[in-house]
Design an enzyme around this catalytic site. Structure first.
Site, PDB file in Angstrom:
ATOM      1  N   SER A 188       0.948  -1.270  -0.007  1.00  0.00           N
ATOM      2  CA  SER A 188      -0.010   0.125  -0.124  1.00  0.00           C
ATOM      3  C   SER A 188       0.991   1.258   0.160  1.00  0.00           C
ATOM      4  O   SER A 188       2.074   1.167   0.627  1.00  0.00           O
ATOM      5  CB  SER A 188      -0.833   0.030   1.411  1.00  0.00           C
ATOM      6  OG  SER A 188      -1.587   1.250   1.267  1.00  0.00           O
TER       7      SER A 188
ATOM      8  N   TYR B 123      -1.616  -0.900  10.936  1.00  0.00           N
ATOM      9  CA  TYR B 123      -2.067  -1.577   9.613  1.00  0.00           C
ATOM     10  C   TYR B 123      -0.769  -1.167   8.863  1.00  0.00           C
ATOM     11  O   TYR B 123      -0.349  -2.185   8.083  1.00  0.00           O
ATOM     12  CB  TYR B 123      -3.343  -1.004   9.230  1.00  0.00           C
ATOM     13  CG  TYR B 123      -3.421  -1.082   7.671  1.00  0.00           C
ATOM     14  CD1 TYR B 123      -3.558  -2.571   7.158  1.00  0.00           C
ATOM     15  CD2 TYR B 123      -3.214  -0.322   6.676  1.00  0.00           C
ATOM     16  CE1 TYR B 123      -3.633  -2.766   5.755  1.00  0.00           C
ATOM     17  CE2 TYR B 123      -3.371  -0.536   5.305  1.00  0.00           C
ATOM     18  CZ  TYR B 123      -3.583  -1.933   4.973  1.00  0.00           C
ATOM     19  OH  TYR B 123      -3.588  -1.985   3.575  1.00  0.00           O
TER      20      TYR B 123
ATOM     21  N   LYS C 266       2.274  -4.050   6.789  1.00  0.00           N
ATOM     22  CA  LYS C 266       2.627  -3.678   5.382  1.00  0.00           C
ATOM     23  C   LYS C 266       4.113  -3.661   5.199  1.00  0.00           C
ATOM     24  O   LYS C 266       4.840  -4.213   4.607  1.00  0.00           O
ATOM     25  CB  LYS C 266       1.778  -2.599   4.526  1.00  0.00           C
ATOM     26  CG  LYS C 266       0.362  -3.119   4.396  1.00  0.00           C
ATOM     27  CD  LYS C 266       0.038  -4.156   3.631  1.00  0.00           C
ATOM     28  CE  LYS C 266      -1.319  -4.434   3.742  1.00  0.00           C
ATOM     29  NZ  LYS C 266      -1.632  -5.961   2.781  1.00  0.00           N
TER      30      LYS C 266
HETATM   31  P1  NAD Z   1     -11.097  -6.876   1.581  1.00  0.00           P
HETATM   32  O1  NAD Z   1     -11.320  -6.968   2.807  1.00  0.00           O
HETATM   33  O2  NAD Z   1     -12.164  -6.616   0.692  1.00  0.00           O
HETATM   34  O3  NAD Z   1     -10.238  -8.303   0.944  1.00  0.00           O
HETATM   35  C1  NAD Z   1      -9.168  -9.115   1.853  1.00  0.00           C
HETATM   36  C2  NAD Z   1      -9.709 -10.498   2.027  1.00  0.00           C
HETATM   37  O4  NAD Z   1      -9.107 -11.153   2.506  1.00  0.00           O
HETATM   38  C3  NAD Z   1     -11.308 -10.472   2.259  1.00  0.00           C
HETATM   39  O5  NAD Z   1     -12.146 -11.435   1.438  1.00  0.00           O
HETATM   40  C4  NAD Z   1     -10.974 -11.473   3.661  1.00  0.00           C
HETATM   41  O6  NAD Z   1     -11.968 -12.246   4.209  1.00  0.00           O
HETATM   42  C5  NAD Z   1      -9.643 -12.092   3.301  1.00  0.00           C
HETATM   43  N1  NAD Z   1      -8.835 -12.368   4.630  1.00  0.00           N
HETATM   44  C6  NAD Z   1      -8.417 -11.810   5.480  1.00  0.00           C
HETATM   45  N2  NAD Z   1      -7.415 -12.398   6.485  1.00  0.00           N
HETATM   46  C7  NAD Z   1      -7.541 -13.680   5.854  1.00  0.00           C
HETATM   47  C8  NAD Z   1      -6.791 -14.878   6.306  1.00  0.00           C
HETATM   48  N3  NAD Z   1      -6.007 -14.927   7.418  1.00  0.00           N
HETATM   49  N4  NAD Z   1      -7.058 -16.174   5.734  1.00  0.00           N
HETATM   50  C9  NAD Z   1      -7.941 -16.067   4.483  1.00  0.00           C
HETATM   51  N5  NAD Z   1      -8.458 -14.953   4.100  1.00  0.00           N
HETATM   52  C10 NAD Z   1      -8.179 -13.790   4.720  1.00  0.00           C
HETATM   53  O7  NAD Z   1      -9.834  -5.838   1.135  1.00  0.00           O
HETATM   54  P2  NAD Z   1      -9.454  -5.340  -0.185  1.00  0.00           P
HETATM   55  O8  NAD Z   1      -9.664  -3.918  -0.146  1.00  0.00           O
HETATM   56  O9  NAD Z   1      -9.635  -6.039  -1.355  1.00  0.00           O
HETATM   57  O10 NAD Z   1      -7.744  -5.386  -0.223  1.00  0.00           O
HETATM   58  C11 NAD Z   1      -7.033  -6.583  -0.400  1.00  0.00           C
HETATM   59  C12 NAD Z   1      -5.546  -6.339  -0.010  1.00  0.00           C
HETATM   60  O11 NAD Z   1      -5.190  -4.904  -0.471  1.00  0.00           O
HETATM   61  C13 NAD Z   1      -5.328  -6.320   1.338  1.00  0.00           C
HETATM   62  O12 NAD Z   1      -4.290  -6.837   2.031  1.00  0.00           O
HETATM   63  C14 NAD Z   1      -5.293  -4.736   1.733  1.00  0.00           C
HETATM   64  O13 NAD Z   1      -4.445  -4.332   3.077  1.00  0.00           O
HETATM   65  C15 NAD Z   1      -4.601  -4.375   0.422  1.00  0.00           C
HETATM   66  N6  NAD Z   1      -4.753  -2.991   0.226  1.00  0.00           N
HETATM   67  C16 NAD Z   1      -6.051  -2.442   0.015  1.00  0.00           C
HETATM   68  C17 NAD Z   1      -6.311  -1.109  -0.136  1.00  0.00           C
HETATM   69  C18 NAD Z   1      -7.701  -0.385  -0.333  1.00  0.00           C
HETATM   70  O14 NAD Z   1      -7.955   0.793  -0.173  1.00  0.00           O
HETATM   71  N7  NAD Z   1      -8.680  -1.256  -0.353  1.00  0.00           N
HETATM   72  C19 NAD Z   1      -5.217  -0.070  -0.231  1.00  0.00           C
HETATM   73  C20 NAD Z   1      -3.871  -0.740  -0.195  1.00  0.00           C
HETATM   74  C21 NAD Z   1      -3.825  -2.191  -0.105  1.00  0.00           C
END
Ligand code: NAD
Ligand code: UDP
Length: 349
Positions: A126, A150, A154
Site C-alpha cells: 500500500s 495496519y 505492510k
Molecule cells: P478486503 O477486505 O475486501 O479483502 C481481503 C480479503 O482477505 C477478505 O475477503 C478477507 O475475508 C480475506 N482474509 C483476511 N484475512 C484472511 C486470512 N487470514 N485467511 C484467508 N482470508 C483472509 O480488502 P481489499 O480492499 O480487497 O484489500 C485486499 C488487500 O489489499 C489487503 O491486503 C489490503 O490491505 C490491501 N490494500 C487495500 C487497499 C484498499 O484501499 N482497499 C489499499 C492498499 C492495500
C-alpha cells in the site's frame, strides 16, 4: 491456459476483480479466503461474469495444513496474496490481531510455497508504506515509514519478503523467490457489470464508498475532513485508481514473474496509481456530474494522520510491468454508482 494462480483473499474487493481479470487473461484461479471481511456471493458473481468455475476454499491462510492441501490439489504457478485485514482505525484498537493475521498468513504462505516449490508471489502492499511523504509524486525509492499498526504490518511484510528473496540469492537455491510488491494508491470503482464491487462493513471510512452511500440514501451527509490544506481547493488530494486497472496490474505482475529467468531472485516494489492527484471536492463534484445525484456535504476538522497530498509516480510499473492505468475519473464514478445503485445492501441483496 496460461497457468494457475492461487489468490488468497480472492473473495474481497480487489481480489474478486483480480480473479475476473486473471480468468479473462487466460489464467485459472484458485481462491483461499476465510470470508472474515467478504461474502461467498462475490465468488458466485465472478463465476457469473467470466462463465468459468472457480475452486474456492474457505480456509484461513494461517492454517498450514489447509494451505498445504490446496497446493497439493492444484498445480499452482504463482500466488497473489491479498488476504489481510485493512482497517486503519481498527488496527489501532486491536493491533495484535492485525499483526497475527497479516504477518502470520504471509509467513505460513511462504513456508508452504517453499515446501511445494512455488516461487512466484505478488503481494498487496500500500502507499501507506510511504508514511508522510515529503514531496509528491511518490517514487518507489522514497523513504518508508508507517503511521499506524495496519501500515506497519505492510512495512514489516515488505521487509520480510525482501529478506527471504535475498536469502534465496545468498543460498544460491535453484528456483529462488520472485516477488512483486504492489503498492496501491486509492482503489475505487467496480466492475462495469455492476455485479461486483466494494461492500464495506458498517459506516465506510473511505471517501468513495461514503459518497456513494450518501447518494443511495444510506448516509445523510458527507463530512469533508479539512478545507485548509495547502492544495488547490484546500481539500486533501489522492491518487484514485479504478479497481479494474488495479486488477490488471496484478495480471501484468504475474505475467512478468512467470517470464523471468528462473534462476534469478527478485523482490521489487511497484506503485500502482494513475500519477494524478484529485481533491475531495473534485471527487464530489465529478460524482454529481456523472451520476446526476446530489451529495450533501459539510466541511469538518482535518482527520488525524491524513496527509495533504499523496499521488504516485507510476513510471516503474509502466516501464517494467508494461502496465498503465487506463480508466478516468468519470469511469470510476459511473462504475461505483452502477454497483451501489444495483446493490444498495452490497452482497446481502
Ligand atoms: P478486503 O477486505 O475486501 O479483502 C481481503 C480479503 O482477505 C477478505 O475477503 C478477507 O475475508 C480475506 N482474509 C483476511 N484475512 C484472511 C486470512 N487470514 N485467511 C484467508 N482470508 C483472509 O480488502 P481489499 O480492499 O480487497 O484489500 C485486499 C488487500 O489489499 C489487503 O491486503 C489490503 O490491505 C490491501 N490494500 C487495500 C487497499 C484498499 O484501499 N482497499 C489499499 C492498499 C492495500
Ligand atoms: N475523506 C473525507 N471524508 C470522508 C472520508 C475521507 O473528506 O468521509 C478524505 C480524506 O481526508 C482524504 C481523502 O478523502 O483526504 C481520501 O480518504 P480515504 O480514507 O478514502 O483514503 P486515504 O486517506 O487512506 O488515502
Amino acid at each position: 491456459m496460461k497457468g494457475t494462480v492461487l489468490v488468497t483473499g480472492g473473495a474481497g474487493y480487489i481480489g474478486s476483480h483480480a480473479c475476473v481479470e486473471l480468468i479473462e487473461a487466460g489464467y485459472s484461479v484458485v481462491i483461499v479466503d476465510n470470508l472474515n471481511n467478504s461474502k461467498h456471493e462475490s465468488v458466485n458473481r465472478v463465476t457469473e461474469i467470466t462463465g468459468k468455475p472457480i475452486d474456492f476454499y474457505p480456509y484461513d491462510a494461517r492454517e498450514k495444513q489447509d494451505l498445504t492441501e490446496v497446493f497439493q490439489h492444484h498445480s499452482i504457478d504463482a500466488v497473489i496474496h491479498f488476504a489481510g485485514l485493512k482497517a486503519v482505525g481498527e488496527s489501532a484498537k486491536i493491533p495484535a490481531y492485525y499483526y497475527d493475521n497479516n504477518l502470520n498468513s504471509t509467513l505460513i504462505l511462504l513456508e508452504v510455497m517453499k515446501e511445494q516449490n512455488v516461487n512466484k508471489l505478488v503481494f498487496s502492499s500500500s502507499a501507506t508504506v510511504y508514511g508522510e511523504p515529503s514531496t509528491v509524486p511518490i517514487s518507489e525509492d522514497f523513504p518508508l515509514s508507517a503511521t499506524n499498526a495496519y501500515g506497519r504490518t505492510k512495512l514489516f511484510i515488505e521487509e520480510i519478503l525482501r529478506d527471504m528473496a535475498n536469502a534465496d540469492k545468498l543460498n544460491q537455491v535453484d528456483s529462488p523467490l520472485k516477488i512483486a510488491l504492489l503498492r496501491y494508491f486509492n482503489p475505487v470503482g467496480a466492475h462495469k457489470s455492476g455485479r461486483i464491487g466494494e461492500d464495506p462493513n458498517g459506516i465506510p471510512n473511505n471517501l468513495m464508498p461514503y459518497i456513494s452511500q450518501v447518494a443511495v440514501g444510506k448516509l445523510d451527509k458527507l463530512s469533508i475532513f479539512g478545507n485548509d490544506y495547502p492544495t488547490r481547493d484546500g481539500t486533501g488530494v489522492r491518487d484514485y485508481i479504478h479497481v479494474v486497472d488495479l486488477a490488471k496490474g496484478h495480471v501484468k505482475a504475474v505475467d512478468y514473474l512467470l517470464h523471468m529467468d528462473e534462476s534469478k531472485s527478485e523482490c521489487h516494489a511497484y506503485n500502482l496509481g494513475t500519477g494524478h492527484g484529485v481533491s475531495v471536492l473534485e471527487m464530489v463534484n465529478t460524482f454529481m456530474q456523472v451520476t446526476g445525484q446530489t451529495i450533501e456535504y459539510r466541511f469538518a476538522e482535518r482527520r488525524p494522520g491524513d496527509v495533504a497530498e499523496c499521488y504516485a509516480n507510476p513510471t516503474k510499473a509502466n516501464n517494467i510491468l508494461k502496465w498503465h492505468a487506463e480508466k478516468n475519473l468519470e469511469d470510476m464514478m459511473r462504475d461505483t454508482w452502477r454497483w451501489q445503485k444495483n446493490n444498495p445492501k452490497g452482497y446481502e441483496d
